[in-house]
Design a protein around this motif. Structure first.
Motif, mmCIF file in Angstrom:
data_model
loop_
_atom_site.group_PDB
_atom_site.id
_atom_site.type_symbol
_atom_site.label_atom_id
_atom_site.label_comp_id
_atom_site.label_asym_id
_atom_site.label_seq_id
_atom_site.Cartn_x
_atom_site.Cartn_y
_atom_site.Cartn_z
ATOM 1 N N SER A 60 0.781 -1.110 0.048
ATOM 2 C CA SER A 60 -0.146 0.108 -0.095
ATOM 3 C C SER A 60 0.758 1.240 -0.175
ATOM 4 C CB SER A 60 -0.993 0.153 1.158
ATOM 5 O OG SER A 60 -0.162 -0.340 2.518
ATOM 6 N N ALA A 63 1.947 1.736 -3.440
ATOM 7 C CA ALA A 63 0.692 2.550 -4.377
ATOM 8 C C ALA A 63 0.549 3.816 -4.012
ATOM 9 C CB ALA A 63 -0.515 1.668 -4.176
ATOM 10 N N ARG A 67 0.726 7.174 -6.267
ATOM 11 C CA ARG A 67 -0.370 8.266 -6.647
ATOM 12 C C ARG A 67 -0.062 9.580 -6.418
ATOM 13 N NH1 ARG A 67 -3.738 3.502 -4.330
ATOM 14 N NH2 ARG A 67 -4.684 2.726 -6.282
ATOM 15 N N ARG A 90 -2.723 -10.544 -3.562
ATOM 16 C CA ARG A 90 -3.390 -9.359 -3.219
ATOM 17 C C ARG A 90 -2.355 -8.136 -2.962
ATOM 18 N NH1 ARG A 90 -6.499 -11.592 1.908
ATOM 19 N NH2 ARG A 90 -4.104 -12.461 2.166
ATOM 20 N N GLN A 93 -1.385 -7.040 -6.485
ATOM 21 C CA GLN A 93 -2.622 -6.332 -7.055
ATOM 22 C C GLN A 93 -2.642 -4.716 -6.728
ATOM 23 O OE1 GLN A 93 -4.085 -7.757 -9.650
ATOM 24 N NE2 GLN A 93 -5.017 -5.842 -10.014
ATOM 25 N N ILE A 94 -2.430 -4.403 -5.263
ATOM 26 C CA ILE A 94 -2.670 -3.208 -4.594
ATOM 27 C C ILE A 94 -1.411 -2.363 -5.384
ATOM 28 C CG2 ILE A 94 -1.877 -1.961 -2.648
ATOM 29 C CD1 ILE A 94 -3.149 -4.312 -0.984
ATOM 30 N N ASP A 97 -2.576 -1.866 -9.217
ATOM 31 C CA ASP A 97 -4.185 -1.063 -9.380
ATOM 32 C C ASP A 97 -3.533 0.532 -9.218
ATOM 33 O OD1 ASP A 97 -5.490 -3.123 -9.720
ATOM 34 O OD2 ASP A 97 -6.205 -3.063 -7.566
ATOM 35 N N THR A 99 -1.301 1.548 -11.161
ATOM 36 C CA THR A 99 -0.681 1.659 -12.693
ATOM 37 C C THR A 99 0.336 2.631 -12.784
ATOM 38 O OG1 THR A 99 -2.408 3.717 -12.942
ATOM 39 C CG2 THR A 99 -3.060 1.272 -13.595
ATOM 40 N N PHE A 136 -1.522 -8.335 -15.965
ATOM 41 C CA PHE A 136 -2.313 -7.185 -15.724
ATOM 42 C C PHE A 136 -2.509 -6.100 -16.924
ATOM 43 C CE2 PHE A 136 -2.718 -2.785 -13.684
ATOM 44 C CZ PHE A 136 -3.675 -2.987 -13.439
ATOM 45 N N ASN A 138 -2.988 -2.910 -19.031
ATOM 46 C CA ASN A 138 -3.097 -1.503 -18.483
ATOM 47 C C ASN A 138 -1.966 -0.608 -18.812
ATOM 48 O OD1 ASN A 138 -6.029 -1.504 -17.796
ATOM 49 N ND2 ASN A 138 -5.237 -2.890 -15.907
#
Ligand code: SF4
Length: 233
Positions: A60, A63, A67, A90, A93-94, A97, A99, A136, A138
């Motif tokens: 996290s 991520a 951001r 998981r 994936q965090i 996501d 990107t 993934f 994207n």
């Protein structure tokens, strides 16, 4: 490097300090993004120590850093070099996501040498991480890196290249292992620059879009140029 400078693992090729890491810095994502903005970065490579003590391994925070950089320096490309998160899909994936443009996870060495060199790492877990990053899509570019000089054979190098390629990896780095201290594993062999050129050619013939290969190459070595070469092909 985020998530502190103390790692919960003790790879025998790595100079990062090992031990019990301190708590997280809640301001880290904002401060990293501020630094990227202040330096007017066009390409930032963010990596971390392993944080097996955290429930999501620090995913996290990766991520959040991505951001925040998007917010404060939108023109900066974000490349994340992530740990294996102990195979926690998981957590990966965090990260995905958020990107970032590039997500790397280094395979580092051949499977026979994992036990000696990369305690806590599992070759198949790293392959699974690469598979997940590649699947993934994207626009996220999957990347990995391999060190040469720990005692691997040519056949083993080739097999690793085939394995990561079959996981969908498009961008590969190959560099010479250098021993950080007498505690670390000795260098089993120094490769001539011509051999790095040969492995680059072999990799690109296998199908990698770009292979950055040379004695001093590391995953972050001229990473913006690596990406530009990749994008131009
Ligand atoms: S997990 Fe990464 S940072 Fe930690 S010791 Fe291994 S290579 Fe170094």
């Amino acid at each position: 490097m985020i998530l502190g400078d103390i790692c919960t693992r003790g790879c025998r090729y790595c100079a990062v300090g090992k031990g019990k890491p301190p708590g997280l810095d809640p301001n880290e994502p904002e401060n990293v993004a501020k630094a990227a903005a202040a330096m007017e970065l066009r390409h930032a490579v963010i990596t971390s120590v392993n944080r097996d003590d955290l429930p999501d391994g620090g995913a996290s925070v990766f991520a959040a850093v991505t951001r925040e950089i998007r917010r404060k320096r939108s023109s900066c490309r974000v490349e994340l070099l992530i740990p294996d998160f102990q195979g926690d899909a998981r957590a990966i994936q965090i990260v995905l996501d958020a990107t970032p443009e590039i997500v790397g996870h280094n395979i580092e060495t051949v499977p026979r040498l994992y036990r000696t060199a990369r305690g806590g790492g599992v070759y198949e877990v790293s392959l699974a991480a690469l598979r997940q990053i590649s699947a993934f899509g994207n626009g996220v570019v999957p990347k990995t890196g391999l060190m040469l000089g720990l005692g691997e054979t040519d056949e083993e190098i080739l097999q690793v290249m085939r394995d990561v390629y079959s996981c969908g990896v498009k961008l590969l780095t190959l560099g010479q292992y250098l021993r950080p201290s007498s505690w670390h594993l000795p260098v089993a062999r120094y490769y001539h620059p011509d051999e790095f050129e040969r492995w680059k050619q072999i990799g690109e013939d296998l199908g990698f879009i770009h292979v950055e290969s040379g004695p001093l190459v590391r995953s972050s070595y001229l990473a913006d140029r690596q990406f530009a070469k990749f994008a131009a092909k």
